[in-house]
Design an enzyme around this catalytic site. Structure first.
Site, PDB file in Angstrom:
ATOM      1  N   ASP A  67     -51.888 106.332  54.018  1.00  0.00           N
ATOM      2  CA  ASP A  67     -50.812 107.123  54.095  1.00  0.00           C
ATOM      3  C   ASP A  67     -51.156 108.676  54.281  1.00  0.00           C
ATOM      4  O   ASP A  67     -52.327 108.904  53.821  1.00  0.00           O
ATOM      5  CB  ASP A  67     -49.542 107.096  53.090  1.00  0.00           C
ATOM      6  CG  ASP A  67     -50.139 106.999  51.614  1.00  0.00           C
ATOM      7  OD1 ASP A  67     -51.261 107.159  51.402  1.00  0.00           O
ATOM      8  OD2 ASP A  67     -49.449 106.124  50.924  1.00  0.00           O
ATOM      9  N   ASN A 136     -42.141 102.054  40.717  1.00  0.00           N
ATOM     10  CA  ASN A 136     -40.890 101.225  41.339  1.00  0.00           C
ATOM     11  C   ASN A 136     -41.456 100.053  42.105  1.00  0.00           C
ATOM     12  O   ASN A 136     -40.648  99.403  43.145  1.00  0.00           O
ATOM     13  CB  ASN A 136     -39.858 102.154  42.105  1.00  0.00           C
ATOM     14  CG  ASN A 136     -40.796 102.848  43.186  1.00  0.00           C
ATOM     15  OD1 ASN A 136     -41.751 102.599  43.449  1.00  0.00           O
ATOM     16  ND2 ASN A 136     -39.946 103.529  44.000  1.00  0.00           N
ATOM     17  N   HIS A 138     -43.657 100.660  44.585  1.00  0.00           N
ATOM     18  CA  HIS A 138     -43.988 100.860  45.923  1.00  0.00           C
ATOM     19  C   HIS A 138     -45.674 100.777  46.305  1.00  0.00           C
ATOM     20  O   HIS A 138     -46.492 100.622  45.416  1.00  0.00           O
ATOM     21  CB  HIS A 138     -43.526 102.129  46.327  1.00  0.00           C
ATOM     22  CG  HIS A 138     -44.261 103.621  45.981  1.00  0.00           C
ATOM     23  ND1 HIS A 138     -43.592 104.474  45.329  1.00  0.00           N
ATOM     24  CD2 HIS A 138     -45.734 103.531  45.715  1.00  0.00           C
ATOM     25  CE1 HIS A 138     -44.614 105.368  44.479  1.00  0.00           C
ATOM     26  NE2 HIS A 138     -45.928 104.802  44.918  1.00  0.00           N
ATOM     27  N   GLU A 143     -41.274 102.344  50.137  1.00  0.00           N
ATOM     28  CA  GLU A 143     -40.309 102.368  48.911  1.00  0.00           C
ATOM     29  C   GLU A 143     -39.350 101.200  48.908  1.00  0.00           C
ATOM     30  O   GLU A 143     -39.267 100.392  49.863  1.00  0.00           O
ATOM     31  CB  GLU A 143     -39.535 103.727  49.028  1.00  0.00           C
ATOM     32  CG  GLU A 143     -40.262 104.899  49.065  1.00  0.00           C
ATOM     33  CD  GLU A 143     -41.019 105.360  47.507  1.00  0.00           C
ATOM     34  OE1 GLU A 143     -40.690 104.546  46.674  1.00  0.00           O
ATOM     35  OE2 GLU A 143     -41.316 106.382  47.500  1.00  0.00           O
TER      36      GLU A 143
END
Ligand code: F6R
Length: 250
Positions: A67, A136, A138, A143
Site C-alpha cells: 500500500d 481490527n 485489517h 478495513e
C-alpha cells in the site's frame, strides 16, 4: 495455516527473514510482497544483516508493497516508499526499478490501481507476501467490510487506522485520509503468505484469526482461510488470548 510461535519480537523477525532468504535462494528472481509499519522492521534489519554477512543478493528480486498513502510525494518522509528506503532498500542491492509501490501521486487514482495490478501481473505474481495485521484485523489497508473480491483499490482510511498511524506524523491532521492498497484478492493470489504479529495489542486479532474457519468480510484477515499456504509467525504476547481459547490444531 501453519503457526510458528516465537519467544519475542527478535525471534519472530529472524524466522520471518529466514523465510524470505529461503524464497530468494530457491528462486533468485522471486517477487516478494512487502509491508510497512512496526511489525516488519526487525525482519528488514535481519535481511540487511544477512545481506552484509552472507551476501544474499536482491539484484534479480522484485518487490511489491501492499500500500501507499495518497497525496504524499514519494520523497515525503512519511510515504511508504521513504519507509522502505529507510528500513530496507538503502542497505541491499535491490535495483530501484525493481521496487514497486502504488503510484499515489497520479491524479487518476483508479488508473494507478489498474496499473499496479498490471505490474504485479507482468511480474508473474507474488511469490511470498509479508503481512502485518491491524488490531481490527485489517491486512494491507483492507478495513473491515472490504469485499474479498477486490484487487488494488482506493480506500478511505478509518479514524482508528489514522490514529494508529499518527505516531509517524506531527499531528493526526497530517495523516492522509486515503490510500491505495492491494485488495484481498491480490493477497490471496500470492503463492505464499507470511503473517507476522507481536505484542499484546495484537492478541485479540491473532486469536480471532486463529479461530477463523470461514472467511468473514467483517474481519479481513479471515480471508486467509481461503489460502493454501499461510504461515503465521507470532510471539508469546500476541498469542496470549489465542492460548486461552479453544482453537483448531496447527
Ligand atoms: C502496512 C500495512 C498494514 C500494517 C498493519 C500493522 O503496509 O499494510 O496492514 O501491516 O497496520 O501495522 P503495525 O505493524 O505498525 O502494527
Amino acid at each position: 495455516m501453519k503457526l510458528i510461535r516465537t519467544k519475542n519480537y527478535e525471534e519472530m523477525s529472524r524466522i520471518a527473514a529466514d523465510h524470505v532468504i529461503n524464497a530468494i535462494k530457491s528462486n533468485p528472481r522471486a517477487v516478494i510482497g512487502l509491508a510497512t509499519g512496526d511489525t516488519p522492521v526487525g525482519t528488514y534489519e535481519a535481511l540487511i544483516r544477512d545481506h552484509n554477512h552472507y551476501g544474499t543478493s536482491y539484484k534479480q528480486v522484485h518487490t511489491v508493497n501492499l500500500d501507499e498513502y495518497i497525496g504524499l510525494d514519494k520523497n515525503d518522509p512519511n510515504s511508504y516508499r521513504s519507509f522502505m528506503k529507510t528500513h530496507l532498500f538503502h542497505a541491499i542491492d535491490l535495483p530501484e526499478s525493481h521496487a514497486f509501490l502504488p503510484n499515489s501521486m497520479m491524479t487518476d487514482s483508479e488508473e494507478a490501481c489498474r496499473q499496479y495490478d498490471e505490474s504485479i501481473r507482468q511480474l508473474g505474481g507474488v511469490d511470498l507476501q509479508i503481512l502485518g495485521i491491524g488490531q481490527n484485523g485489517h491486512i494491507g489497508f483492507n478495513e473491515p467490510g472490504s469485499s474479498f473480491s477486490m484487487t488494488t483499490h482506493v480506500v478511505e482510511l478509518t479514524q482508528n487506522t489514522r490514529q494508529a498511524n499518527a505516531r509517524f506524523f506531527k499531528q493526526l491532521e497530517d495523516v492522509p485520509t486515503h490510500a491505495i492498497t492491494m485488495g484481498i484478492k491480490n493477497i490471496l493470489e500470492s503463492r505464499c503468505v507470511l503473517l507476522l504479529a507481536f505484542g499484546h495489542n495484537k492478541a485479540e486479532a491473532v486469536a480471532q484469526l486463529l479461530a477463523s474457519e470461514q472467511p468473514d468480510e467483517t474481519f479481513p484477515a479471515s480471508a486467509l482461510c481461503l489460502h493454501p499456504s499461510v504461515t503465521i509467525i507470532a510471539d508469546e504476547e500476541a498469542l496470549v488470548l489465542a492460548d486461552k481459547q479453544e482453537r483448531r490444531s496447527f
